[in-house]
Design a protein around this motif. Structure first.
Motif, PDB file in Angstrom:
ATOM      1  N   LEU A 104       0.804  -1.184  -0.069  1.00  0.00           N
ATOM      2  CA  LEU A 104       0.090  -0.067  -0.177  1.00  0.00           C
ATOM      3  C   LEU A 104       0.879   1.080  -0.033  1.00  0.00           C
ATOM      4  O   LEU A 104       0.582   2.163  -0.861  1.00  0.00           O
ATOM      5  CB  LEU A 104      -0.845  -0.057   1.231  1.00  0.00           C
ATOM      6  CG  LEU A 104      -1.798   1.122   1.336  1.00  0.00           C
ATOM      7  CD1 LEU A 104      -2.823   1.335   0.095  1.00  0.00           C
ATOM      8  CD2 LEU A 104      -2.607   0.945   2.626  1.00  0.00           C
ATOM      9  N   ALA A 105       1.940   1.261   0.793  1.00  0.00           N
ATOM     10  CA  ALA A 105       2.906   2.316   1.068  1.00  0.00           C
ATOM     11  C   ALA A 105       3.617   2.549  -0.423  1.00  0.00           C
ATOM     12  O   ALA A 105       3.564   3.717  -0.989  1.00  0.00           O
ATOM     13  CB  ALA A 105       3.979   2.193   1.839  1.00  0.00           C
ATOM     14  N   ALA A 106       3.892   1.716  -1.220  1.00  0.00           N
ATOM     15  CA  ALA A 106       4.374   1.713  -2.441  1.00  0.00           C
ATOM     16  C   ALA A 106       3.483   2.380  -3.472  1.00  0.00           C
ATOM     17  O   ALA A 106       3.850   3.019  -4.429  1.00  0.00           O
ATOM     18  CB  ALA A 106       4.778   0.267  -2.962  1.00  0.00           C
ATOM     19  N   ILE A 107       2.145   1.705  -3.442  1.00  0.00           N
ATOM     20  CA  ILE A 107       1.278   2.274  -4.405  1.00  0.00           C
ATOM     21  C   ILE A 107       1.081   3.845  -4.148  1.00  0.00           C
ATOM     22  O   ILE A 107       1.026   4.723  -4.937  1.00  0.00           O
ATOM     23  CB  ILE A 107      -0.019   1.960  -4.179  1.00  0.00           C
ATOM     24  CG1 ILE A 107      -0.091   0.374  -4.558  1.00  0.00           C
ATOM     25  CG2 ILE A 107      -1.078   2.245  -4.875  1.00  0.00           C
ATOM     26  CD1 ILE A 107      -1.166  -0.352  -4.365  1.00  0.00           C
ATOM     27  N   LEU A 108       1.000   4.301  -2.671  1.00  0.00           N
ATOM     28  CA  LEU A 108       0.685   5.751  -2.576  1.00  0.00           C
ATOM     29  C   LEU A 108       2.121   6.644  -2.859  1.00  0.00           C
ATOM     30  O   LEU A 108       1.973   7.721  -3.380  1.00  0.00           O
ATOM     31  CB  LEU A 108       0.546   5.955  -1.065  1.00  0.00           C
ATOM     32  CG  LEU A 108      -0.769   5.175  -0.696  1.00  0.00           C
ATOM     33  CD1 LEU A 108      -1.146   5.416   0.717  1.00  0.00           C
ATOM     34  CD2 LEU A 108      -2.015   5.686  -1.470  1.00  0.00           C
ATOM     35  N   HIS A 109       3.195   6.124  -2.498  1.00  0.00           N
ATOM     36  CA  HIS A 109       4.243   6.634  -2.867  1.00  0.00           C
ATOM     37  C   HIS A 109       4.525   6.924  -4.373  1.00  0.00           C
ATOM     38  O   HIS A 109       5.028   7.830  -5.101  1.00  0.00           O
ATOM     39  CB  HIS A 109       5.602   5.744  -2.333  1.00  0.00           C
ATOM     40  CG  HIS A 109       6.971   6.453  -2.977  1.00  0.00           C
ATOM     41  ND1 HIS A 109       7.697   6.052  -4.038  1.00  0.00           N
ATOM     42  CD2 HIS A 109       7.832   7.425  -2.411  1.00  0.00           C
ATOM     43  CE1 HIS A 109       8.802   6.521  -4.053  1.00  0.00           C
ATOM     44  NE2 HIS A 109       8.803   7.654  -2.931  1.00  0.00           N
ATOM     45  N   GLU A 110       4.276   5.928  -5.177  1.00  0.00           N
ATOM     46  CA  GLU A 110       4.370   5.851  -6.821  1.00  0.00           C
ATOM     47  C   GLU A 110       3.375   6.947  -7.267  1.00  0.00           C
ATOM     48  O   GLU A 110       3.822   7.914  -8.075  1.00  0.00           O
ATOM     49  CB  GLU A 110       3.927   4.520  -7.264  1.00  0.00           C
ATOM     50  CG  GLU A 110       4.242   4.205  -8.787  1.00  0.00           C
ATOM     51  CD  GLU A 110       3.244   4.339  -9.464  1.00  0.00           C
ATOM     52  OE1 GLU A 110       3.177   4.784 -10.701  1.00  0.00           O
ATOM     53  OE2 GLU A 110       2.049   3.529  -9.189  1.00  0.00           O
ATOM     54  N   ARG A 111       2.393   7.321  -6.464  1.00  0.00           N
ATOM     55  CA  ARG A 111       1.251   8.377  -6.947  1.00  0.00           C
ATOM     56  C   ARG A 111       1.597   9.794  -6.628  1.00  0.00           C
ATOM     57  O   ARG A 111       1.206  10.719  -7.090  1.00  0.00           O
ATOM     58  CB  ARG A 111      -0.043   8.139  -6.330  1.00  0.00           C
ATOM     59  CG  ARG A 111      -0.960   6.854  -6.814  1.00  0.00           C
ATOM     60  CD  ARG A 111      -1.270   6.856  -8.252  1.00  0.00           C
ATOM     61  NE  ARG A 111      -2.342   6.010  -8.679  1.00  0.00           N
ATOM     62  CZ  ARG A 111      -2.278   4.611  -8.768  1.00  0.00           C
ATOM     63  NH1 ARG A 111      -1.161   4.088  -8.255  1.00  0.00           N
ATOM     64  NH2 ARG A 111      -3.149   3.882  -9.079  1.00  0.00           N
ATOM     65  N   THR A 112       2.548   9.852  -5.568  1.00  0.00           N
ATOM     66  CA  THR A 112       2.849  11.133  -5.119  1.00  0.00           C
ATOM     67  C   THR A 112       4.435  11.540  -5.520  1.00  0.00           C
ATOM     68  O   THR A 112       4.916  12.830  -5.247  1.00  0.00           O
ATOM     69  CB  THR A 112       2.816  11.112  -3.583  1.00  0.00           C
ATOM     70  OG1 THR A 112       3.411  10.114  -2.996  1.00  0.00           O
ATOM     71  CG2 THR A 112       1.427  11.320  -3.038  1.00  0.00           C
ATOM     72  N   SER A 113       5.541  10.702  -5.641  1.00  0.00           N
ATOM     73  CA  SER A 113       6.799  10.999  -5.910  1.00  0.00           C
ATOM     74  C   SER A 113       6.985  12.098  -6.963  1.00  0.00           C
ATOM     75  O   SER A 113       7.907  12.752  -6.857  1.00  0.00           O
ATOM     76  CB  SER A 113       7.594   9.714  -6.038  1.00  0.00           C
ATOM     77  OG  SER A 113       6.922   9.154  -7.143  1.00  0.00           O
ATOM     78  N   GLY A 115       5.100  14.635  -7.573  1.00  0.00           N
ATOM     79  CA  GLY A 115       4.824  16.032  -7.270  1.00  0.00           C
ATOM     80  C   GLY A 115       5.410  16.490  -6.053  1.00  0.00           C
ATOM     81  O   GLY A 115       5.397  17.580  -5.632  1.00  0.00           O
ATOM     82  N   CYS A 116       5.691  15.530  -5.195  1.00  0.00           N
ATOM     83  CA  CYS A 116       6.136  15.767  -3.765  1.00  0.00           C
ATOM     84  C   CYS A 116       7.810  15.420  -3.659  1.00  0.00           C
ATOM     85  O   CYS A 116       8.297  14.578  -4.282  1.00  0.00           O
ATOM     86  CB  CYS A 116       5.602  15.169  -2.762  1.00  0.00           C
ATOM     87  SG  CYS A 116       3.755  15.245  -3.055  1.00  0.00           S
ATOM     88  N   GLU A 117       8.408  16.074  -2.777  1.00  0.00           N
ATOM     89  CA  GLU A 117       9.863  15.696  -2.447  1.00  0.00           C
ATOM     90  C   GLU A 117       9.807  14.905  -1.395  1.00  0.00           C
ATOM     91  O   GLU A 117       9.549  15.200  -0.022  1.00  0.00           O
ATOM     92  CB  GLU A 117      10.536  16.770  -2.038  1.00  0.00           C
ATOM     93  CG  GLU A 117      12.091  16.624  -2.098  1.00  0.00           C
ATOM     94  CD  GLU A 117      13.032  17.957  -1.246  1.00  0.00           C
ATOM     95  OE1 GLU A 117      14.166  17.552  -0.984  1.00  0.00           O
ATOM     96  OE2 GLU A 117      12.407  18.910  -1.137  1.00  0.00           O
ATOM     97  N   TYR A 118      10.440  13.555  -1.569  1.00  0.00           N
ATOM     98  CA  TYR A 118      10.637  12.718  -0.345  1.00  0.00           C
ATOM     99  C   TYR A 118      12.227  12.476   0.109  1.00  0.00           C
ATOM    100  O   TYR A 118      12.906  12.589  -0.754  1.00  0.00           O
ATOM    101  CB  TYR A 118      10.305  11.185  -0.881  1.00  0.00           C
ATOM    102  CG  TYR A 118       8.875  10.826  -0.833  1.00  0.00           C
ATOM    103  CD1 TYR A 118       8.432  10.230   0.211  1.00  0.00           C
ATOM    104  CD2 TYR A 118       7.949  11.264  -1.929  1.00  0.00           C
ATOM    105  CE1 TYR A 118       6.906  10.123   0.279  1.00  0.00           C
ATOM    106  CE2 TYR A 118       6.698  10.923  -1.671  1.00  0.00           C
ATOM    107  CZ  TYR A 118       6.183  10.322  -0.764  1.00  0.00           C
ATOM    108  OH  TYR A 118       4.818  10.101  -0.659  1.00  0.00           O
ATOM    109  N   ARG A 119      12.509  12.672   1.350  1.00  0.00           N
ATOM    110  CA  ARG A 119      13.757  12.734   1.915  1.00  0.00           C
ATOM    111  C   ARG A 119      13.715  11.343   2.731  1.00  0.00           C
ATOM    112  O   ARG A 119      13.272  11.443   3.792  1.00  0.00           O
ATOM    113  CB  ARG A 119      14.152  13.948   2.698  1.00  0.00           C
ATOM    114  CG  ARG A 119      14.279  15.007   1.868  1.00  0.00           C
ATOM    115  CD  ARG A 119      14.429  16.356   2.657  1.00  0.00           C
ATOM    116  NE  ARG A 119      14.162  17.473   2.138  1.00  0.00           N
ATOM    117  CZ  ARG A 119      14.285  18.844   2.615  1.00  0.00           C
ATOM    118  NH1 ARG A 119      14.453  18.935   4.064  1.00  0.00           N
ATOM    119  NH2 ARG A 119      13.891  19.917   1.972  1.00  0.00           N
TER     120      ARG A 119
END
Ligand SMILES: Cc1cc2nc3c(=O)[nH]c(=O)nc-3n(C[C@H](O)[C@H](O)[C@H](O)COP(=O)(O)OP(=O)(O)OC[C@H]3O[C@@H](n4cnc5c(N)ncnc54)[C@H](O)[C@@H]3O)c2cc1C
Length: 398
Positions: A104-113, A115-119
């Motif tokens: 689930l986390a991977a699906i959500l990350h894929e949808r947001t990476s 437009g958003c900055e992940y550190r």
């Protein structure tokens, strides 16, 4: 918009779900996660009822979650001789759809990476609020000021500690511990049967289960002591071996395996109680950090609904955090009551032989059906607003 930049701590479920909506509404989002990267696997989590589904559909992730679901796991309670005593249905433990937390986390990350900055591999160490922002210091990165900071960093939230106070004031130990070991070891596979079975054994105050969706082993034990999760993994494995020695069924062979299983994790079953306010100044909490209840069910649904409401109310208030946070507090105070009502430890590992017999009876009775209905009702006890996107389109219309 009044506040534009948002720092989110935590990239599991609540964090990326919030990032998804804030990005859609035009905020600039940074997500900081202490783990070095996305963490695969983890226990299975579930969604139940039309409210969870509506939010996931509006995010456009419902179908993918269905495709990657684990299947339905019934838990069969057995006696020492292997005779069936009771069955806890997969619909009770796994809702309408169950998926590994990491998937689930991977699906959500894929949808947001995009437009958003992940550190990844960093963490907030200090927060100082000023009139027009919150200055965050980090373990590794340079200090930076954001308009808003949101803690989506789980039941042991550091943002909560830095902003609201020590964990002991907000996290209630429910008198039980859980331990998961070994990956559940399945993913969606069209050839696999949809209904699967976990096997479980009880002794007063203890439960050991093998082959379920939380991990290849799941142990629960009653203990009022606050710090049994202390010590390294070797000490914790010894604790489980000592506590479960003497139990029958397949428990002795499970204990033999325990040393060889990865993904070992032991923690208290606990509940977060925020006294009805999940926000303070420019800081807010969402997901388990705000209203977690370990193993209590609905935690993941609450995380995605909470993220939807928090982002939506901020957008409707045009970024005014005082107005947006006040509405979020008001809406979630009522809806999150569901997280305060259950103690999975008491149900799965009753403390007396009578309690175990009573639970087994309940599982086969009509009363259990009523209990499930009550859960369904509570999961839907919210009027979801249809927040507009800044472009004026409904969120689900792209
Ligand atoms: C054994 C077990 C079984 C469960 N079963 C279910 C179930 O069947 N159904 C269900 O709905 N829920 C279940 N839950 C609860 C569910 O996992 C949570 O409700 C859900 O994961 C909440 O998501 P979250 O994003 O708020 O928090 P979490 O998933 O806990 O994520 C917090 C994130 O923050 C990160 N983080 C922590 N500290 C910091 C820091 N200082 N800096 C930066 N990052 C940080 C963590 O690494 C993690 O990525 C279960 C939980 C457990 C432990």
């Amino acid at each position: 918009m009044r506040n534009k930049t948002v720092l989110i701590s935590g990239a599991s479920i609540a964090g990326p779900a919030l990032a998804y909506w804030l990005d859609r509404y035009g905020f600039r989002v940074t997500v900081v996660e202490k783990a070095p990267g996305l963490r695969p696997g983890g226990q299975a989590v579930d969604f139940k009822g039309r409210t969870h589904r509506t939010v996931l559909e509006r995010m456009g992730v419902w179908e993918e979650i269905r495709q990657r679901r684990t299947g339905t796991f019934d838990t069969v309670y057995l006696d020492e001789a292997g005779r069936e005593l009771a069955v806890m249905t997969g619909e009770f433990t796994g809702g309408d759809v169950e998926i590994l937390r990491g998937d689930l986390a991977a699906i959500l990350h894929e949808r947001t990476s995009g437009g958003c900055e992940y550190r990844f591999g960093d963490s907030i160490t200090a927060l100082a609020e000023t009139a027009d922002g919150v200055r965050a210091e980090f373990e590794h990165g340079a200090a930076q000021t954001f308009d808003l900071v949101i803690g989506a960093d789980g039941i042991h939230s550091r943002v909560r500690r830095l902003t609201f106070g020590p964990e002991r004031e907000f996290v209630r130990h429910l008198g039980y511990y859980y331990c998961v070991a070994g990956a559940p070891g399945f993913g969606h596979d069209a050839r696999r049967p949809e209904r699967l079975t976990a096997r479980a054994w009880n002794a007063p105050g203890r439960m050991a289960a093998r082959g379920g969706s939380k991990g290849s082993h799941l142990y629960l034990f009653a203990s009022a002591e606050p710090d049994r999760a202390r010590g390294d993994a070797a000490a914790q494995r010894r604790l489980i071996t000592e506590l479960f020695a003497g139990m029958g069924g397949e428990v002795p062979s499970m204990l033999d395996e325990l040393d060889h299983l990865d993904d070992f994790y032991l923690d208290a079953i606990a509940q977060v109680r925020m006294k009805g306010r999940y926000t303070s100044g420019r800081v807010a909490l969402v997901g388990d950090a705000a209203y977690g209840n370990t193993l209590g069910g609905f935690g993941t649904g609450l995380a995605v609904v909470g993220a939807y409401v928090l982002a939506g109310e901020l957008a409707v208030a045009d970024g005014d955090h005082e107005a947006g946070y006040a509405r979020y507090d008001e809406i979630m105070r009522r809806y999150a009551k569901i997280a305060g009502n259950s103690n999975a430890g008491r149900f799965m590992a009753p403390k007396t032989a009578w309690g175990i017999r009573g639970r087994n009876w309940l599982l086969g009775s009509r009363a259990f059906g009523l209990m499930m209905k009550y859960g369904d009702k509570a999961a839907n006890d919210i009027d979801l607003a249809d927040y507009p996107t800044l472009a004026g389109a409904r969120p689900d219309q792209g």
